[in-house]
Scaffold this motif. Structure first.
Motif, mmCIF file in Angstrom:
data_model
loop_
_atom_site.group_PDB
_atom_site.id
_atom_site.type_symbol
_atom_site.label_atom_id
_atom_site.label_comp_id
_atom_site.label_asym_id
_atom_site.label_seq_id
_atom_site.Cartn_x
_atom_site.Cartn_y
_atom_site.Cartn_z
ATOM 1 N N ILE A 22 0.738 -1.193 -0.057
ATOM 2 C CA ILE A 22 0.221 -0.068 0.063
ATOM 3 C C ILE A 22 0.764 1.168 -0.037
ATOM 4 C CG2 ILE A 22 -1.693 1.286 1.332
ATOM 5 C CD1 ILE A 22 -3.109 -1.195 2.139
ATOM 6 N N ARG A 23 1.930 1.222 0.653
ATOM 7 C CA ARG A 23 2.950 2.400 0.862
ATOM 8 C C ARG A 23 3.437 2.507 -0.853
ATOM 9 N NH1 ARG A 23 7.594 2.572 5.472
ATOM 10 N NH2 ARG A 23 8.457 4.009 3.781
ATOM 11 N N ASP A 24 3.779 1.361 -1.322
ATOM 12 C CA ASP A 24 4.245 1.665 -2.634
ATOM 13 C C ASP A 24 3.094 2.182 -3.643
ATOM 14 O OD1 ASP A 24 6.485 0.394 -1.931
ATOM 15 O OD2 ASP A 24 6.354 -1.370 -2.916
ATOM 16 N N LYS A 25 1.949 1.970 -3.434
ATOM 17 C CA LYS A 25 0.779 2.102 -4.505
ATOM 18 C C LYS A 25 0.469 3.900 -4.204
ATOM 19 C CE LYS A 25 -1.495 -2.237 -5.019
ATOM 20 N NZ LYS A 25 -1.008 -2.330 -6.105
ATOM 21 N N ILE A 26 0.810 4.146 -2.728
ATOM 22 C CA ILE A 26 0.675 5.739 -2.517
ATOM 23 C C ILE A 26 1.685 6.447 -3.194
ATOM 24 C CG2 ILE A 26 0.600 7.652 -0.755
ATOM 25 C CD1 ILE A 26 -0.942 5.289 1.054
ATOM 26 N N ALA A 27 3.160 5.989 -2.942
ATOM 27 C CA ALA A 27 4.101 6.672 -3.415
ATOM 28 C C ALA A 27 4.111 6.735 -5.125
ATOM 29 C CB ALA A 27 5.715 5.827 -2.929
ATOM 30 N N GLY A 28 3.702 5.862 -5.421
ATOM 31 C CA GLY A 28 3.448 5.710 -6.962
ATOM 32 C C GLY A 28 2.378 6.391 -7.499
ATOM 33 N N ARG A 29 1.694 6.990 -6.757
ATOM 34 C CA ARG A 29 0.294 7.740 -7.039
ATOM 35 C C ARG A 29 -0.736 6.704 -7.753
ATOM 36 N NH1 ARG A 29 0.295 12.554 -4.695
ATOM 37 N NH2 ARG A 29 -1.170 13.449 -6.421
ATOM 38 N N VAL A 30 -0.578 5.522 -7.286
ATOM 39 C CA VAL A 30 -1.666 4.431 -7.680
ATOM 40 C C VAL A 30 -2.817 4.884 -6.812
ATOM 41 C CG1 VAL A 30 -2.368 2.084 -8.060
ATOM 42 C CG2 VAL A 30 0.056 3.043 -8.692
ATOM 43 N N LEU A 31 -2.407 5.057 -5.656
ATOM 44 C CA LEU A 31 -3.614 5.425 -4.582
ATOM 45 C C LEU A 31 -3.446 7.014 -4.323
ATOM 46 C CD1 LEU A 31 -3.292 2.586 -2.113
ATOM 47 C CD2 LEU A 31 -5.388 3.015 -3.631
ATOM 48 N N LEU A 32 -4.387 7.973 -4.521
ATOM 49 C CA LEU A 32 -4.379 9.008 -4.366
ATOM 50 C C LEU A 32 -4.866 9.592 -2.911
ATOM 51 C CD1 LEU A 32 -5.214 10.174 -8.064
ATOM 52 C CD2 LEU A 32 -2.828 10.203 -6.857
ATOM 53 N N PRO A 33 -4.393 10.621 -2.413
ATOM 54 C CA PRO A 33 -4.830 11.205 -1.191
ATOM 55 C C PRO A 33 -6.508 11.527 -1.223
ATOM 56 C CG PRO A 33 -2.980 12.513 -1.855
ATOM 57 C CD PRO A 33 -3.342 11.661 -3.078
ATOM 58 N N GLY A 34 -7.126 10.999 -0.387
ATOM 59 C CA GLY A 34 -8.518 11.163 -0.306
ATOM 60 C C GLY A 34 -9.478 9.774 -0.672
ATOM 61 N N GLU A 35 -8.576 8.786 -1.563
ATOM 62 C CA GLU A 35 -9.043 7.700 -1.722
ATOM 63 C C GLU A 35 -9.342 6.864 -0.824
ATOM 64 O OE1 GLU A 35 -8.033 4.895 -5.224
ATOM 65 O OE2 GLU A 35 -6.739 6.677 -5.599
ATOM 66 N N ARG A 36 -10.505 5.956 -0.803
ATOM 67 C CA ARG A 36 -10.950 5.202 0.246
ATOM 68 C C ARG A 36 -10.188 3.643 0.154
ATOM 69 N NH1 ARG A 36 -13.520 7.329 4.887
ATOM 70 N NH2 ARG A 36 -15.027 8.959 3.867
ATOM 71 N N LEU A 37 -9.681 3.072 1.334
ATOM 72 C CA LEU A 37 -9.308 1.455 1.127
ATOM 73 C C LEU A 37 -10.407 0.836 1.499
ATOM 74 C CD1 LEU A 37 -5.762 1.715 2.733
ATOM 75 C CD2 LEU A 37 -6.381 1.917 0.344
ATOM 76 N N PRO A 38 -10.455 -0.567 1.007
ATOM 77 C CA PRO A 38 -11.427 -1.496 1.537
ATOM 78 C C PRO A 38 -11.442 -1.720 3.140
ATOM 79 C CG PRO A 38 -9.628 -2.607 0.063
ATOM 80 C CD PRO A 38 -9.293 -1.218 0.371
ATOM 81 N N SER A 39 -12.613 -2.112 3.328
ATOM 82 C CA SER A 39 -12.976 -2.263 4.776
ATOM 83 C C SER A 39 -11.894 -3.470 5.085
ATOM 84 C CB SER A 39 -14.225 -2.680 5.249
ATOM 85 O OG SER A 39 -14.590 -3.982 4.681
#
Lengths: 494, 494
Positions: A22-39
């Motif tokens: 998940i850290r990698d996806k955030i760093a790679g902008r695959v996940l963007l600030p504000g996006e929700r993760l699964p429960s």
């Protein structure tokens, strides 16, 4: 859908695998600030793992600042402040340190950059009369290693805590006994162990430093004391040193005019001049200070190196009225890296120094103190001093003989010291004195300390201090030859 | 005629026998000041020894101050100043130290006597929640002893000199790598080794101290920092600490009004409260300080003791603009007697600190640094941290469980910390609070630190700090029981 994989065979715990991806996806902008993760339930089902593992991973991501958690809603990617990497650091950060530090600290920094600090890498090809390091070839390192090991074995756990505030008690006992052989009668509770004698001096200065206070010092004096006085805002009153020691007439006048709060003196093998004062001078100095109730800081840094046979005892030996703070060290007999010295003073004074030391670094390390104590009490210290006396008596004779042979009296004059490691050369005016002695000396393959650093005011470099401490006879002889060549060039350039 | 005897069979050299006998006669007033001694020739003839032996004895007596020598006339007994003996030293010497020392130093001395200093002998029968010493029963002393031995064997002579100014280079390399595991990216030349983290703090304060300067601190804060600030004349601006950390609104207001030159903070397991701040708080604190270009002194004294699993990284990990001075220590994982800590900061800042350190004690001792490096790089350090985490996770759980079981919520409240060694009890008003908690606790067989010492101003002792660092689970449980008994007495005396 968040695509993650877990490898149950990996040594990496599963929750950490999730965190990393998940850290990698955030760093790679695959996940963007504000996006929700699964429960947690959903991600656990998807990966076929326990829900608590996902919860642990989310907790860690929250702690690391990558996600926000709030009860009842799915985790949300946070706009985390980024890590600082080596690439981020330019030459200069945001802070202008010059504006943050005190003026005294700025001055010390400037002095530091100007002086050649001890420990500077010296050029191996040069013969080094500048270093005050001991000749480690003389030190019985194997015996010391055995003592270190035995000390830890014998004292064990007792060395692990903060330990006694004023230092390892058996070592303080030993030092008190040892000082008796120099005529000084003190008890262990009048002794404070310090990180070398330099820290002893520092603590005394810190204890007294206040705006407007003055300290009487010999001129020239130990170069590392001058920046300290400046740093603590203590104004030095320079008392010229003559052949017999500090000019006591000048000191009496200075006491009347300047009311110094302390007299700092090195009566034995003074640094840099190598001068030792006689008994009568010591008595007069002590009487004068007693009369005005001015404490004396007596620096006995080379007390043990009286190899000439004639022994003048420290001022402290006559100190009935307890105004002498005596500082000593193992550095100039054992090895400087020992960083173990001591102060001996009136008990109240010691306790006041302990208080300052306490808040500034809690306590000295017990392990080295215990090792040195083991070395001393098993007789190695006495044997080593005997060895050092024999070696340096010959080395000093060699140095003085070489100086007489190679240095023309028209170039420089000096006095033979009765012990220690230092020879002070007063240079005679040369028709073509070099703009920079250091450079001229280096060109001839030799290093020495120029005189300017030992005076408080600006002084032309008309002195050289030679330390023979790291050199054997062969090196001393060759070094003096090179020194002579440099002086010859200053006097007879062609 | 001067009656002397010599024993040629004695181990004592003949000249020394002569010196001793003449000294005794002077001390016994058999020889009086002003009296003449025989010429060297005459005494040599009388004793049947060589004239040069007598001359050596007379030289020594002259150096010791017992006789005057002048060319062409016989030696004359001198009115020598007497040796100071133990009997001479009364309770009080000539110097009134209170008038010699600075006001700041006098204040530190008063604080020191008031506080219970670390290292104080604690009463063995009491269970000690006051000490921050580590539990030495957990430390692999035999492994450390082997590392110490190996370090001296491997590095040998290299450890004997003054060594590198900022510390043992391989240890600085190791610390730089280790800090990466906490998200901090620094190089070895951004690290300065100190005598424990206390010396790091001391150096930073010394670097900035000047009249009128202020430092923002958490309130309450580490008790040993308060006397240091006072000593250096730095005025603290107290920022209250809330559940989430320092009140940043209050800090912003203080920055606007007081312009502090430094913010001192312990974001992880704060001493004394045990509070750790979250990622968001750290980001806001850093942004605020960046905005005003105020350096942060981040005290990570228990960084390694995050045994709860959730890891918040140090502020320094985000410090792109290089305004954070991070201080760390081996004392809270290995053993306090190690006295090895470090500062990590912008290179220029490190060099400025080295300059101050240089003049105040030259250099840290290399031997312990080399031993700790050996311990770290051979894997012992990581294994030991693992062991410490397992032990203290259980110990902290035990402590919190015992508190919940034995302490009535009407007596005190506390928060469970996620690591470290500290629990901060807020005491509720008692109908009959003791005039002195220390005495009441001691009467119940337990020690803890009362809250007053952690606040700058005078504060009623309505807090207790419990440190579990030296105690095992059994001791913790029994200690909490005793603490509960003391609190019960304060609330229900009968």
């Amino acid at each position: 859908m968040l695509l993650l994989t877990v490898d149950e065979q990996s040594l990496e715990p599963i929750y950490r695998q999730i965190v990393a991806q998940i850290r990698d996806k955030i760093a790679g902008r695959v996940l963007l600030p504000g996006e929700r993760l699964p429960s947690t339930r959903r991600l656990a089902d998807q990966l076929g793992i326990h829900r608590s593992t996902v919860a642990t991973a989310y907790q860690e991501l929250w702690a690391l600042g990558f996600i926000d958690l709030s009860p009842g809603s799915r985790p949300r990617v946070r706009d985390r402040m980024q890590f600082a990497t080596a690439a981020d650091r330019g030459d200069k950060g945001l802070v202008d340190w010059q504006t943050v530090v005190s003026p005294a600290s700025e001055a010390v920094w400037r002095t530091y950059r100007r002086l050649d600090p001890l420990g500077k890498e010296s050029t191996p090809a040069l013969i080094n009369f500048a270093s005050m390091n001991m000749d480690s070839r003389l030190f019985p390192l194997e015996s010391f290693r055995a003592c270190l090991d035995r000390a830890v074995k014998n004292h064990g756990d007792a060395l692990l805590g903060y330990g006694a505030r004023a230092g390892f008690p058996p070592l303080r006992e030993y030092i008190a006994r040892r000082l008796q052989s120099h005529g000084i009668s003190v008890t262990a509770d009048e002794i404070l162990i310090t990180n070398g004698s330099q820290q002893g001096i520092d603590l005394v200065f810190r204890m007294i430093a206040a705006p407007g206070k003055t300290v009487a010092i010999e001129s020239p004096t130990y170069d590392y004391v001058l920046p300290l006085l400046r740093f603590y805002g203590l104004r030095p009153v320079e008392i010229p040193i003559r052949q017999g020691g500090m000019d006591l007439g000048a000191l009496a006048a200075a006491i009347a005019q300047e009311r110094p709060v302390l007299v700092y003196t090195m009566p034995t093998f003074q640094n840099p001049t190598g001068i030792s004062t006689g008994q009568a001078h010591r008595e007069r100095l002590l009487s004068l200070c007693e009369q005005h109730r001015i404490p004396i800081l007596e620096d006995g840094f080379e007390e043990e190196m009286k190899y000439s046979g004639r022994v003048v005892l420290p001022i402290k030996s006559m100190d009935k009225r307890q105004l002498v703070i005596y500082c000593g060290t193992f550095s100039k007999v054992l090895f400087p890296g020992a960083r173990v010295g001591w102060l001996a003073a009136e008990k109240e004074c010691v306790e006041r120094l302990v208080a300052i030391h306490r808040f500034s670094e809690l306590a000295p390390s017990m392990i080295l103190q215990a090792a040195i104590h083991e070395f001393c009490q098993s007789g190695h210290y006495d044997r080593h001093i005997g060895r050092m006396h024999r070696a340096y008596r010959k080395r000093m004779q060699t140095a003085v003989r070489a100086l007489s042979r190679h240095i023309d009296p028209a170039w420089a004059e000096w006095t033979e010291p009765s012990g220690g490691f230092l020879i002070w050369l007063k240079l005679k005016p040369a028709p073509h004195p070099p703009p920079d002695w250091k450079t001229l000396l280096a060109a001839h393959g030799v290093e020495a300390t120029t005189g300017g650093s030992f005076f408080y005011g600006e002084t032309p470099d008309t002195y050289l201090r030679l330390s023979i401490s790291p050199l054997n006879e062969e090196e001393i002889t060759e070094g003096v030859r090179r020194l002579a060549a440099a002086l010859r060039q200053a006097h007879h350039p062609d």
